[in-house]
Scaffold this active site. Structure first.
Site, PDB file in Angstrom:
ATOM      1  N   ASP A  31       0.850  -1.188   0.000  1.00  0.00           N
ATOM      2  CA  ASP A  31       0.000   0.000   0.000  1.00  0.00           C
ATOM      3  C   ASP A  31       0.891   1.244   0.000  1.00  0.00           C
ATOM      4  O   ASP A  31       1.887   1.319   0.725  1.00  0.00           O
ATOM      5  CB  ASP A  31      -0.919  -0.002   1.226  1.00  0.00           C
ATOM      6  CG  ASP A  31      -2.055   0.998   1.093  1.00  0.00           C
ATOM      7  OD1 ASP A  31      -3.211   0.573   0.986  1.00  0.00           O
ATOM      8  OD2 ASP A  31      -1.776   2.229   1.082  1.00  0.00           O
ATOM      9  N   ILE A  32       0.519   2.228  -0.807  1.00  0.00           N
ATOM     10  CA  ILE A  32       1.329   3.440  -0.964  1.00  0.00           C
ATOM     11  C   ILE A  32       1.281   4.324   0.294  1.00  0.00           C
ATOM     12  O   ILE A  32       2.168   5.150   0.512  1.00  0.00           O
ATOM     13  CB  ILE A  32       0.841   4.228  -2.204  1.00  0.00           C
ATOM     14  CG1 ILE A  32       1.945   5.104  -2.770  1.00  0.00           C
ATOM     15  CG2 ILE A  32      -0.422   5.036  -1.924  1.00  0.00           C
ATOM     16  CD1 ILE A  32       1.634   5.647  -4.164  1.00  0.00           C
ATOM     17  N   HIS A 101     -10.305  -5.068  -2.856  1.00  0.00           N
ATOM     18  CA  HIS A 101      -8.946  -5.345  -2.402  1.00  0.00           C
ATOM     19  C   HIS A 101      -8.972  -5.713  -0.936  1.00  0.00           C
ATOM     20  O   HIS A 101      -9.705  -5.117  -0.150  1.00  0.00           O
ATOM     21  CB  HIS A 101      -8.032  -4.139  -2.629  1.00  0.00           C
ATOM     22  CG  HIS A 101      -8.623  -2.837  -2.192  1.00  0.00           C
ATOM     23  ND1 HIS A 101      -9.576  -2.156  -2.917  1.00  0.00           N
ATOM     24  CD2 HIS A 101      -8.417  -2.097  -1.071  1.00  0.00           C
ATOM     25  CE1 HIS A 101      -9.923  -1.054  -2.281  1.00  0.00           C
ATOM     26  NE2 HIS A 101      -9.239  -1.003  -1.153  1.00  0.00           N
TER      27      HIS A 101
HETATM   28  P1  AMP Z   1      -9.705   1.673   0.389  1.00  0.00           P
HETATM   29  O1  AMP Z   1      -9.748   3.026   1.046  1.00  0.00           O
HETATM   30  O2  AMP Z   1     -10.141   0.527   1.253  1.00  0.00           O
HETATM   31  O3  AMP Z   1     -10.420   1.703  -0.951  1.00  0.00           O
HETATM   32  O4  AMP Z   1      -8.176   1.373   0.096  1.00  0.00           O
HETATM   33  C1  AMP Z   1      -7.497   1.893  -0.998  1.00  0.00           C
HETATM   34  C2  AMP Z   1      -6.041   1.784  -0.672  1.00  0.00           C
HETATM   35  O5  AMP Z   1      -5.306   1.914  -1.878  1.00  0.00           O
HETATM   36  C3  AMP Z   1      -5.530   2.847   0.284  1.00  0.00           C
HETATM   37  O6  AMP Z   1      -5.000   2.228   1.457  1.00  0.00           O
HETATM   38  C4  AMP Z   1      -4.473   3.589  -0.530  1.00  0.00           C
HETATM   39  O7  AMP Z   1      -3.376   3.989   0.234  1.00  0.00           O
HETATM   40  C5  AMP Z   1      -4.107   2.539  -1.570  1.00  0.00           C
HETATM   41  N1  AMP Z   1      -3.574   3.057  -2.806  1.00  0.00           N
HETATM   42  C6  AMP Z   1      -4.109   4.032  -3.596  1.00  0.00           C
HETATM   43  N2  AMP Z   1      -3.341   4.215  -4.680  1.00  0.00           N
HETATM   44  C7  AMP Z   1      -2.319   3.346  -4.592  1.00  0.00           C
HETATM   45  C8  AMP Z   1      -1.180   3.051  -5.399  1.00  0.00           C
HETATM   46  N3  AMP Z   1      -0.941   3.706  -6.542  1.00  0.00           N
HETATM   47  N4  AMP Z   1      -0.329   2.081  -5.002  1.00  0.00           N
HETATM   48  C9  AMP Z   1      -0.557   1.428  -3.854  1.00  0.00           C
HETATM   49  N5  AMP Z   1      -1.602   1.642  -3.040  1.00  0.00           N
HETATM   50  C10 AMP Z   1      -2.465   2.594  -3.396  1.00  0.00           C
END
Ligand code: AMP
Length: 123
Positions: A31-32, A101
């Site tokens: 996760d970023i 996810h």
């Molecule tokens: P959610 O809020 O449950 O939809 O989780 C989405 C997750 O995706 C969050 O924890 C973000 O930090 C993560 N995220 C968004 N963009 C990216 C990316 N480019 N690479 C990795 N994680 C990401």
């Protein structure tokens, strides 16, 4: 409406990610914006927008996400200490990316319940 999100771009290697695992059905990457010492996302390669869109035809695929989570837990050494594997749904669930996810969070004790409610009211 297109089902394409930023996660499709990660699957297609159009944007970078720290990929931890891949097979024909699933991908896992860091996760970023990590919320724990270890925070990865396990996603199906087939885009499903939310938990509400999961049907019987996806049952094996969704189960597979947990198989991948268990493999990563063993590989990264936190299976015995424990971890959280959670999927958010829609606005109140805190979902921001509409491609399902599994958040895999580990490396510290997790609080429960996972929200902050100053009034401590359930309704
Ligand atoms: P959610 O809020 O449950 O939809 O989780 C989405 C997750 O995706 C969050 O924890 C973000 O930090 C993560 N995220 C968004 N963009 C990216 C990316 N480019 N690479 C990795 N994680 C990401």
């Amino acid at each position: 409406m297109s089902s394409e999100t930023i996660f499709t771009k990660i699957i297609n290697r159009e944007i970078p990610a720290e990929i931890l695992y891949e097979d024909e059905k699933a991908l896992a990457f860091k996760d970023i914006n990590p919320q724990a010492p270890f925070h990865a996302l396990v996603i199906p390669k087939t885009a499903i927008a939310t938990i509400n869109d999961i049907t019987e035809t996806h049952a094996e695929l969704v189960g597979h996400l947990y198989v991948v989570a268990a493999k990563l837990a063993k590989q990264f050494g936190f299976a015995e200490d424990g971890y959280r594997a959670v999927m958010n749904c829609n606005e109140n669930g805190g979902q921001t990316v509409y491609h399902i996810h599994l958040h895999l969070l580990a490396g510290k004790p997790m609080g429960w319940p996972p929200y902050q409610d100053k009034k401590k009211e359930l309704i």
